[in-house]
Enzyme design. Sequence first.
Site, PDB file in Angstrom:
ATOM      1  N   ASP A 126       0.844  -1.202   0.000  1.00  0.00           N
ATOM      2  CA  ASP A 126       0.000   0.000   0.000  1.00  0.00           C
ATOM      3  C   ASP A 126       0.878   1.250   0.000  1.00  0.00           C
ATOM      4  O   ASP A 126       0.742   2.121  -0.853  1.00  0.00           O
ATOM      5  CB  ASP A 126      -0.924  -0.006   1.234  1.00  0.00           C
ATOM      6  CG  ASP A 126      -1.740  -1.285   1.325  1.00  0.00           C
ATOM      7  OD1 ASP A 126      -2.598  -1.488   0.464  1.00  0.00           O
ATOM      8  OD2 ASP A 126      -1.486  -2.096   2.245  1.00  0.00           O
ATOM      9  N   GLY A 178       2.735  -9.436  -4.561  1.00  0.00           N
ATOM     10  CA  GLY A 178       1.919  -8.244  -4.339  1.00  0.00           C
ATOM     11  C   GLY A 178       1.705  -7.433  -5.598  1.00  0.00           C
ATOM     12  O   GLY A 178       1.245  -7.934  -6.616  1.00  0.00           O
ATOM     13  N   GLU A 179       2.074  -6.177  -5.526  1.00  0.00           N
ATOM     14  CA  GLU A 179       1.840  -5.283  -6.663  1.00  0.00           C
ATOM     15  C   GLU A 179       3.101  -4.511  -7.060  1.00  0.00           C
ATOM     16  O   GLU A 179       3.519  -4.525  -8.207  1.00  0.00           O
ATOM     17  CB  GLU A 179       0.702  -4.308  -6.311  1.00  0.00           C
ATOM     18  CG  GLU A 179       0.442  -3.285  -7.383  1.00  0.00           C
ATOM     19  CD  GLU A 179      -0.929  -2.650  -7.321  1.00  0.00           C
ATOM     20  OE1 GLU A 179      -1.889  -3.292  -6.841  1.00  0.00           O
ATOM     21  OE2 GLU A 179      -1.050  -1.504  -7.769  1.00  0.00           O
ATOM     22  N   ASP A 180       3.724  -3.851  -6.091  1.00  0.00           N
ATOM     23  CA  ASP A 180       4.807  -2.952  -6.476  1.00  0.00           C
ATOM     24  C   ASP A 180       6.075  -3.720  -6.886  1.00  0.00           C
ATOM     25  O   ASP A 180       6.689  -3.396  -7.910  1.00  0.00           O
ATOM     26  CB  ASP A 180       5.114  -1.976  -5.332  1.00  0.00           C
ATOM     27  CG  ASP A 180       6.040  -0.872  -5.787  1.00  0.00           C
ATOM     28  OD1 ASP A 180       5.712  -0.212  -6.791  1.00  0.00           O
ATOM     29  OD2 ASP A 180       7.103  -0.675  -5.173  1.00  0.00           O
ATOM     30  N   SER A 181       6.459  -4.732  -6.116  1.00  0.00           N
ATOM     31  CA  SER A 181       7.665  -5.486  -6.495  1.00  0.00           C
ATOM     32  C   SER A 181       7.429  -6.210  -7.822  1.00  0.00           C
ATOM     33  O   SER A 181       8.347  -6.383  -8.637  1.00  0.00           O
ATOM     34  CB  SER A 181       8.058  -6.485  -5.403  1.00  0.00           C
ATOM     35  OG  SER A 181       7.000  -7.388  -5.140  1.00  0.00           O
TER      36      SER A 181
END
Length: 376
Positions: free
Chosen positions: A15, A271-274
Amino acid sequence: MPCDIFCNVVDNYGDIGVAWRLARQLAGEHEIQVRLWLDDLATLQRIWPATDIDRPIQQISGIEVRRWVEPFPETSPAPLVIEAFGCALPERYLAAMARREPRPLWLNLEYLSAEAWVKGCHGLPSPHPRLPLTAYFYYPGFEPETGGLIRETGLMAQRKAYQADPNQQTLFRQSIRLAPPPSDTLSVSLFAYDHPGVPELLTAWSAGTAKVRCLLPEGVARDGVARFAGGSVVPGQTLRRGNLELCSLPFLDQLAYDRLLWSCDLNLVRGEDSFVRAQWAALPLIWNIYAQPDHAHWPKLQAFLDLYCHGLSPEATAAYRAFTEAWNRGQGLTAAWPALLPHRAELARHARAWADHLADMPDLARKLMHFCKEKL
Ligand code: TRH
């Protein structure tokens, strides 16, 4: 233009990982005065150590970071308001938005998905049930009809320069106290959820024919790693088992984590960012998707695989999908790993082409600015 970004850390680092990256880019590249309202400074400190967890208001990298507390203080809203991941704006702030003339532009930054419906939902308005306010859904995505992916200007050039320059690579390794990689060994970074596939894959690497050096930031998949190692591993520790060298690293800041991704032959991300950063690394990646109840994440995983595997040979596609699915199910890695290995060279070529293809599209911050100009 001033902008308020609201971020509630639900769990882990994604987040704030996404919100912080966007805040930095808006401030650094688009002359936006960003005020970031964040309920958990300690998590920001993990990925950005300049954060002082005891200061409720502070300037970091040109961004005003404020601890988000309730009751929320009386605040004059910015003309642009970004609500990260449906974190629900404070009632008092919403009321102030409704009183402001002209009304702020309110964007709800959504989770990244490759699913087709995203194209139809990106940019849709959502009127507030009570107040004279409208939020717009802003969907990141991989296709031109979506809100794009976060990518700083010059990121691709920076990454290419790093990957072509042994001196930069040596300096980075020295900064994390890592010995040079043995030439006949595959370097793999490991960032995954703590699932039963972790000890299974570590075992497959130790018993496999290829030598693997696994780089593991502190705390990642702690239980699974401990099950394999027979106890916890600490940063700086190197464990050798058969053909596996497991190197435990400190948890890195966001900039160093990029360099880690740029340095490996294969990146296991989550997840999303990595997951996005591994795509900008232009190297093969395996995604451990964030699991949702009732397997709602499975179609999301498949949608990405459908897009990503386009252009890969049927053999490499089958091996890549099988490995990704095994990793996300948490079993079947013993067979899926040796089946993936012969496709390494093709997967590496493909990852470069995929990164170039994505980088041909405008980045998320640029698209977001364009969206704002249209609406304001
Ligand atoms: O940590 P994540 O799993 O985060 C999230 C959250 O769980 C969130 O609730 C969920 O909805 C979302 O995933 C999908 O994974 P992510 O998104 O990859 O974020 C990790 C961040 O941590 C990213 O910004 C990179 C950073 N990072 C470092 O800065 N240093 C490190 O050493 C590592 C391993 C990661």
